[in-house]
Design a protein around this motif. Structure first.
Motif, PDB file in Angstrom:
ATOM      1  N   LEU B 336       1.027  -1.300  -0.022  1.00  0.00           N
ATOM      2  CA  LEU B 336       0.160  -0.047  -0.324  1.00  0.00           C
ATOM      3  C   LEU B 336       0.829   1.178  -0.066  1.00  0.00           C
ATOM      4  O   LEU B 336       0.499   2.383  -0.488  1.00  0.00           O
ATOM      5  CB  LEU B 336      -1.044   0.004   1.088  1.00  0.00           C
ATOM      6  CG  LEU B 336      -1.980  -1.217   1.440  1.00  0.00           C
ATOM      7  CD1 LEU B 336      -2.517  -1.066   2.605  1.00  0.00           C
ATOM      8  CD2 LEU B 336      -2.890  -1.112   0.252  1.00  0.00           C
ATOM      9  N   ALA B 337       2.160   1.157   0.477  1.00  0.00           N
ATOM     10  CA  ALA B 337       3.207   2.042   0.558  1.00  0.00           C
ATOM     11  C   ALA B 337       4.449   1.735   0.683  1.00  0.00           C
ATOM     12  O   ALA B 337       4.506   0.668   1.140  1.00  0.00           O
ATOM     13  CB  ALA B 337       2.623   3.190   1.774  1.00  0.00           C
ATOM     14  N   PRO B 338       5.595   2.386   0.584  1.00  0.00           N
ATOM     15  CA  PRO B 338       6.642   1.822   0.971  1.00  0.00           C
ATOM     16  C   PRO B 338       6.826   1.187   2.102  1.00  0.00           C
ATOM     17  O   PRO B 338       7.507   0.102   2.557  1.00  0.00           O
ATOM     18  CB  PRO B 338       7.866   2.954   0.812  1.00  0.00           C
ATOM     19  CG  PRO B 338       6.862   4.018   0.003  1.00  0.00           C
ATOM     20  CD  PRO B 338       5.528   4.019   0.103  1.00  0.00           C
ATOM     21  N   ASP B 339       6.148   1.544   3.202  1.00  0.00           N
ATOM     22  CA  ASP B 339       6.373   1.125   4.533  1.00  0.00           C
ATOM     23  C   ASP B 339       4.983   0.197   5.007  1.00  0.00           C
ATOM     24  O   ASP B 339       4.854  -0.092   6.213  1.00  0.00           O
ATOM     25  CB  ASP B 339       6.670   2.019   5.517  1.00  0.00           C
ATOM     26  CG  ASP B 339       5.450   3.127   5.587  1.00  0.00           C
ATOM     27  OD1 ASP B 339       4.744   3.161   4.884  1.00  0.00           O
ATOM     28  OD2 ASP B 339       5.530   3.958   6.512  1.00  0.00           O
ATOM     29  N   LYS B 340       4.075   0.219   4.070  1.00  0.00           N
ATOM     30  CA  LYS B 340       2.555  -0.483   4.468  1.00  0.00           C
ATOM     31  C   LYS B 340       2.091  -1.324   3.654  1.00  0.00           C
ATOM     32  O   LYS B 340       2.461  -1.287   2.458  1.00  0.00           O
ATOM     33  CB  LYS B 340       1.626   0.810   4.359  1.00  0.00           C
ATOM     34  CG  LYS B 340       0.282   0.616   5.090  1.00  0.00           C
ATOM     35  CD  LYS B 340      -0.358   1.675   4.996  1.00  0.00           C
ATOM     36  CE  LYS B 340      -1.894   1.590   5.665  1.00  0.00           C
ATOM     37  NZ  LYS B 340      -2.689   3.038   5.863  1.00  0.00           N
ATOM     38  N   VAL B 341       1.635  -2.752   4.302  1.00  0.00           N
ATOM     39  CA  VAL B 341       1.069  -3.665   3.349  1.00  0.00           C
ATOM     40  C   VAL B 341      -0.390  -3.945   3.962  1.00  0.00           C
ATOM     41  O   VAL B 341      -0.581  -3.676   4.890  1.00  0.00           O
ATOM     42  CB  VAL B 341       2.018  -4.937   3.510  1.00  0.00           C
ATOM     43  CG1 VAL B 341       3.545  -4.533   2.708  1.00  0.00           C
ATOM     44  CG2 VAL B 341       2.438  -5.040   5.005  1.00  0.00           C
ATOM     45  N   LEU B 342      -0.918  -4.736   2.918  1.00  0.00           N
ATOM     46  CA  LEU B 342      -2.054  -5.347   3.334  1.00  0.00           C
ATOM     47  C   LEU B 342      -2.095  -6.855   3.274  1.00  0.00           C
ATOM     48  O   LEU B 342      -1.452  -7.445   2.359  1.00  0.00           O
ATOM     49  CB  LEU B 342      -3.126  -5.174   2.216  1.00  0.00           C
ATOM     50  CG  LEU B 342      -4.512  -5.737   2.255  1.00  0.00           C
ATOM     51  CD1 LEU B 342      -5.454  -5.171   3.454  1.00  0.00           C
ATOM     52  CD2 LEU B 342      -5.278  -5.852   1.037  1.00  0.00           C
ATOM     53  N   GLU B 395      10.147   0.947   9.299  1.00  0.00           N
ATOM     54  CA  GLU B 395      10.922   1.468   8.164  1.00  0.00           C
ATOM     55  C   GLU B 395      10.240   1.039   6.731  1.00  0.00           C
ATOM     56  O   GLU B 395       9.371   0.006   6.784  1.00  0.00           O
ATOM     57  CB  GLU B 395      12.171   0.667   8.235  1.00  0.00           C
ATOM     58  CG  GLU B 395      13.154   0.985   9.299  1.00  0.00           C
ATOM     59  CD  GLU B 395      14.371   0.081   9.357  1.00  0.00           C
ATOM     60  OE1 GLU B 395      15.228   0.094   8.737  1.00  0.00           O
ATOM     61  OE2 GLU B 395      14.207  -0.898  10.451  1.00  0.00           O
ATOM     62  N   PRO B 396      10.777   1.124   5.669  1.00  0.00           N
ATOM     63  CA  PRO B 396      10.408   0.920   4.572  1.00  0.00           C
ATOM     64  C   PRO B 396      10.626  -0.656   4.305  1.00  0.00           C
ATOM     65  O   PRO B 396      11.500  -1.126   5.074  1.00  0.00           O
ATOM     66  CB  PRO B 396      11.010   1.608   3.466  1.00  0.00           C
ATOM     67  CG  PRO B 396      11.587   2.892   4.096  1.00  0.00           C
ATOM     68  CD  PRO B 396      11.803   2.469   5.443  1.00  0.00           C
ATOM     69  N   LEU B 397       9.845  -1.104   3.375  1.00  0.00           N
ATOM     70  CA  LEU B 397       9.789  -2.690   3.158  1.00  0.00           C
ATOM     71  C   LEU B 397      11.337  -2.876   2.570  1.00  0.00           C
ATOM     72  O   LEU B 397      11.937  -2.126   1.916  1.00  0.00           O
ATOM     73  CB  LEU B 397       8.932  -3.099   2.060  1.00  0.00           C
ATOM     74  CG  LEU B 397       7.380  -3.266   2.706  1.00  0.00           C
ATOM     75  CD1 LEU B 397       6.485  -3.096   1.522  1.00  0.00           C
ATOM     76  CD2 LEU B 397       7.098  -4.435   3.546  1.00  0.00           C
ATOM     77  N   PRO B 398      12.005  -4.056   2.706  1.00  0.00           N
ATOM     78  CA  PRO B 398      13.230  -4.254   2.429  1.00  0.00           C
ATOM     79  C   PRO B 398      13.187  -4.196   0.636  1.00  0.00           C
ATOM     80  O   PRO B 398      11.978  -4.726   0.098  1.00  0.00           O
ATOM     81  CB  PRO B 398      13.631  -5.761   2.698  1.00  0.00           C
ATOM     82  CG  PRO B 398      12.317  -6.166   3.577  1.00  0.00           C
ATOM     83  CD  PRO B 398      11.433  -5.224   3.783  1.00  0.00           C
ATOM     84  N   GLU B 399      14.131  -4.315   0.268  1.00  0.00           N
ATOM     85  CA  GLU B 399      14.351  -4.231  -1.327  1.00  0.00           C
ATOM     86  C   GLU B 399      14.019  -5.552  -1.785  1.00  0.00           C
ATOM     87  O   GLU B 399      14.209  -6.530  -1.312  1.00  0.00           O
ATOM     88  CB  GLU B 399      15.776  -3.733  -1.751  1.00  0.00           C
ATOM     89  CG  GLU B 399      15.683  -3.443  -3.330  1.00  0.00           C
ATOM     90  CD  GLU B 399      16.586  -2.310  -3.729  1.00  0.00           C
ATOM     91  OE1 GLU B 399      17.190  -2.122  -4.630  1.00  0.00           O
ATOM     92  OE2 GLU B 399      17.244  -1.598  -2.634  1.00  0.00           O
ATOM     93  N   GLY B 400      13.331  -5.434  -3.189  1.00  0.00           N
ATOM     94  CA  GLY B 400      12.930  -6.808  -3.394  1.00  0.00           C
ATOM     95  C   GLY B 400      11.572  -7.561  -2.725  1.00  0.00           C
ATOM     96  O   GLY B 400      11.072  -8.478  -3.311  1.00  0.00           O
ATOM     97  N   THR B 401      11.024  -6.645  -1.857  1.00  0.00           N
ATOM     98  CA  THR B 401       9.602  -7.512  -1.242  1.00  0.00           C
ATOM     99  C   THR B 401       8.714  -7.399  -2.485  1.00  0.00           C
ATOM    100  O   THR B 401       8.755  -6.191  -2.995  1.00  0.00           O
ATOM    101  CB  THR B 401       9.344  -6.766  -0.293  1.00  0.00           C
ATOM    102  OG1 THR B 401      10.566  -6.512   0.851  1.00  0.00           O
ATOM    103  CG2 THR B 401       8.083  -7.046   0.492  1.00  0.00           C
TER     104      THR B 401
END
Lengths: 581, 581
Positions: B336-342, B395-401
């Motif tokens: 949903l955002a660099p630091d946010k997921v559903l 923090e933002p999600l790790p790269e590659g997520t």
């Protein structure tokens, strides 16, 4: 006090209209994203949160068509009277809101899957208007009878029913593989668009029928003694009533205007423990190409109060009655102490609908005569679970109170006005009237498979409180009713209460039937028992019809039947007449 | 901190034993009335209320036999991992209790209907001991095969199953007309008292089989390709797992001792989000005259931590595995955002088992390799419903997520000791091990239809977190396993993880297999993939058996299979050998 509150609220609303620039308006469109085309539910949730945040006066929908799905919707376990309890998803979930109008702006709400369109709970002064509700896949299923034989029918179903036959049993699914279970079959007449003449329900206790696909593409379904007219529609009733269109729970002041319910998986409008409800130009009707609208009653009101109005509505082709207005009885399952009882529910459609509150006055009723023994005031309640409450009263139980007697509240009786409504094409009965408030049923049109107006209520089977006190039935047209299953009523206007001992019972009182027109092929006009005070005036017109579609073949032949009634006046030439075939 | 708390609690308990006169003891017998003979649940509720009121140390049951029924029981909607969510009734519902011992005093608890024996929730330091659990009517059904033919079997069922055939479909009910639905059939060997050789599940997707009663009193059931050996038992699996015997939810410190579960409608013991659990001399076993014990796994532990011990237990004839210890994966359905997921659930057995808390560290896992990408800390959570959580990280999600990657907590790993346990006769597998804590499996006996020890875990189907880090399998006896359905395992000790891309994956680590005895007719001893670090020492004994009951007919013929594994040491003469029939 409640009245005063509503008056003030209404005044405030009127003033707000007068100064509409001051309205706080939320537009759903402002919350829609590119994902909203597939599912507007997240946008609806966000918009309702904004409404709560700013205490909005109006929520305006965008018009056009909105798709709504269950995945992201609000969830709660709900006990909804006469529907099915379950953990539900809800699209518009209004809780604790006061003074909000949702203006649909003509929006067509198109739902997919198991989701309830609207839930209104602990709210006051809510208006919902100008919208329609339909589902991409109906909760019931319909097929056309194309062939028949001994104990089978060959059916044509819509291609998108996605039918298969696991273990040789018919299964309906949608394009997303959601299963739509069924628990009954009922034949509808394709031309007349109503239950087929004298058709009755085939109950499917195992929620399935043995079936197979034929080489010609039809589906052969098997059931003992199954038959129907070729070309008619067989309706597979939805197994459960999970998703009513509008659920009202503890709402004071609710208006539904210019709303069309093409379909929903349960009742159209179910109100419980609510006051002052107005339904105006509400239509429950199937769209072109389908036979059935709602899968249960068009409307239903349980333990409601205040003023209940249904004006200029259309209730047709729903899978059950047009309306049913009644209270709830709990059974005295055990007398625990002179002032303490264990109350239990015995109708699964009522489980968990707790209505007894501390300080409430309840009537204690003899379940055999349905007559009130006395009233008592509730001191305290302990809820054991959805089945049982332990209730202590401020005084000992009245003398003669016995186990299996029933208890209802003594103060949830709406005044009722039903006017200008048209009811036809549905399964079962027209309107069931069980309020003790003044009820006026005026200028409506009934073409109903069973009884058009039924006074029900019992303390042994459905446990629905009734006992009319002041009922006026005036200026209505009753047209060729009672053409359906014989179990759906015994006359145009009848009593169907379960009263084991009728001798002493005058459960219903004061029914006046004036200026109606009865156009009937079936001579059963009124069939009453246990009523004190009936007048049928001579301005009622009874016209005998001889329609090609229906034929009266039964053994009963009195226009008027009164059993264990007092103070009956039938001022009509047919009062004592017998029907001659 | 938790450790310290438990130490103190244990110390306190020890002191209490030393000065037992100071114990606050509640006796259930003091709350029993004349009605308790039919249903002791109201007495249990009253006794537990008293325990809470006086902060009791012990609740003592009366011994003998107690009948318990659902009608008056506590009710709550429960999401229990790997069982079925529902609105449940619970006999012993312990919520927020600390330091209570329930001493069954040898009491046989006999339940009737849909009720869960014990629920322990938000508790600490609870002991339950010295009792047994059975039901008057089992949730599954069993019948003896008396005749057979093409696509049918003729069955003999117990008279009290109260069988009928609505719409030609077999229905089981009890003497109170409660229906017991079924969703599968599986043949069990009457003499060996275990799944029949190479028998497999017949899944009944419509929850029924066409059937009829024969003139000779037998019941003929129809299903394509249905066959079984005459005299064997056909088990009709319960449709759902509504009523586990012991449910633990957020419990810190739980001991179950000398308890026998003859039957329950779900798992024997299911622990979730709990720490420090000891099962000692717990038996899951059917009584004389029945084939099946629990209708699902004997035990199961989900997102548990601390020290998990099973000592001297018997797990036999349950309808699924002996144990399964794992974590939970939620799927990243949308970024949903660099630091946010559903995050969404995709295994219906996990719906609503919310395990992600603010401040928790989670691992983010590539669902194709099951390897951890990185960890993140949870900043906030918004629960949409039982399917979805919106989670924001610090923090933002790790790269590659990427979407479809999965997320699990990084701190719910129990140390495990399973010792002296006997496992046999059940459907499917023995023990599934998915903890990252140190696990020791010592001195147990396995005679299992599928794999005895299985390392599972995947992020695409079951969504169960695994990834062993330190597993010792020592001194066990593996006797003639893998005689059941081929889908239940590929060796005595095997990996069954769903890993679409194995090349880069070393999902499991450090498995040591020492001093075990393998008495096998099936040569498949170890079948591993994606494991880093395996040692199979030469003190393991492999004895080839030639039992009359089983015959190895399959095409696989390696004792040891290692695919995409590193650091493998097999110090055994059969390391590279091939099986010769």
């Amino acid at each position: 006090m409640k009245r005063f509150f509503l008056f003030v609220a209404t005044l405030a609303a009127a003033l707000a209209v007068g100064c509409s620039t001051a309205d706080k308006v939320v537009y759903l469109a402002d919350f829609m994203t590119e994902d909203s085309a597939r599912d507007a539910v997240p946008a609806v949730r966000a918009a309702l949160e904004e409404c709560a945040r700013i205490d909005a006066d109006r929520l305006v929908l965008p018009g056009g068509e909105l798709r709504l799905r269950p995945e992201m919707a609000t969830e709660k376990y709900q006990f909804i009277s006469n529907n099915n309890e379950s953990l539900k998803r809800i699209a518009f979930d209004l809780v604790g809101v006061e003074g909000l109008e949702i203006d649909g702006n003509g929006t067509a709400l198109i739902f997919t899957g198991f989701i309830s369109p609207f839930n209104v709970e602990n709210c006051a002064n809510i208006t919902i208007k100008n919208l329609s509700i339909d589902f991409t896949r109906t909760f019931h299923s319909e097929g056309i009878v194309r062939g028949k034989g001994k104990d089978y029918l060959d059916m044509e179903f819509p291609a998108d029913y996605n039918i298969d036959f696991p273990n040789g049993v018919l299964r309906f699914r949608d394009s997303e593989w959601t299963t739509y279970q069924y628990s009954s079959m009922l034949e509808f007449d394709s031309k007349l668009r109503e239950p087929a003449f004298r058709a009755y329900d085939y109950w499917l206790w195992n929620y399935g029928v043995p079936a197979e696909k034929l080489p010609n593409g039809l589906v052969r379904i098997h059931h003992k003694d199954l038959t129907a007219t070729i070309g008619n529609v067989m309706v597979f009733g939805a197994r459960a009533r999970y998703n009513p269109a509008f659920t009202l729970y503890k709402v004071d002041g609710f208006t539904l205007q210019d709303v069309t319910i093409y379909h929903t998986g349960g009742m159209g409008v179910i109100g419980q423990l609510s006051h002052d409800i107005l339904l105006e130009r509400v239509k429950v009707t199937p769209p072109e190409g389908r036979m059935i609208s709602a899968t249960a009653d068009a409307t239903h009101f349980v333990n409601c109060g205040g003023y209940l109005q249904m004006i200029d509505c259309l209730f047709e082709n729903q899978k059950d009655d047009a309306t049913n207005i009644h209270g709830l009885y709990m059974s005295i399952d055990k007398i625990l102490a002179p002032d303490k009882v264990l109350l239990g529910w015995h109708n699964s459609g009522q489980f968990g609908v707790d209505f007894i509150e501390e300080g409430a006055t309840v009537e204690i009723v003899d379940n055999k005569t349905m007559m009130t023994i006395d009233t008592r005031t509730v001191k305290s309640i302990k809820r054991l679970n959805k089945l049982y409450n332990e209730v202590t009263f401020t005084e000992p139980l009245p003398e003669g109170t016995a186990e299996k007697n029933v208890v209802a509240t003594d103060d949830y009786y709406p005044e009722v006005l039903m006017k200008g409504c048209r009811m036809r094409g549905n399964r079962a009965r027209g309107i069931l009237l069980g309020s003790r408030g003044s009820m006026r049923i005026e200028d409506n049109y009934f073409h109903i498979a069973g009884a058009a107006i039924l006074l029900e209520g019992d303390g042994n089977y459905w446990y629905e409180q009734s006992g009319t006190r002041d009922l006026l039935i005036k200026g209505n047209v009753f047209e060729n009713g009672n053409f359906g299953s014989r179990t759906w009523g015994s006359a145009c206007i009848s009593v169907g209460s379960g009263i084991p001992e009728r001798e002493q019972s005058r459960y219903h009182q004061n029914v006046r039937i004036e200026g109606n027109t009865f156009r009937v092929f079936d001579p059963r006009i009124v069939n009453f028992y246990c009523v004190d005070g009936v007048s049928f005036t001579n301005d009622n017109v009874i016209e005998l019809t001889q329609p090609a579609e229906y034929k009266y073949l039964d053994n009963e032949y009195r226009y008027f039947v009164f059993d264990h009634c007092d103070n009956v006046t039938v001022d009509h030439p047919l009062a004592e007449a017998r029907w001659e075939k």
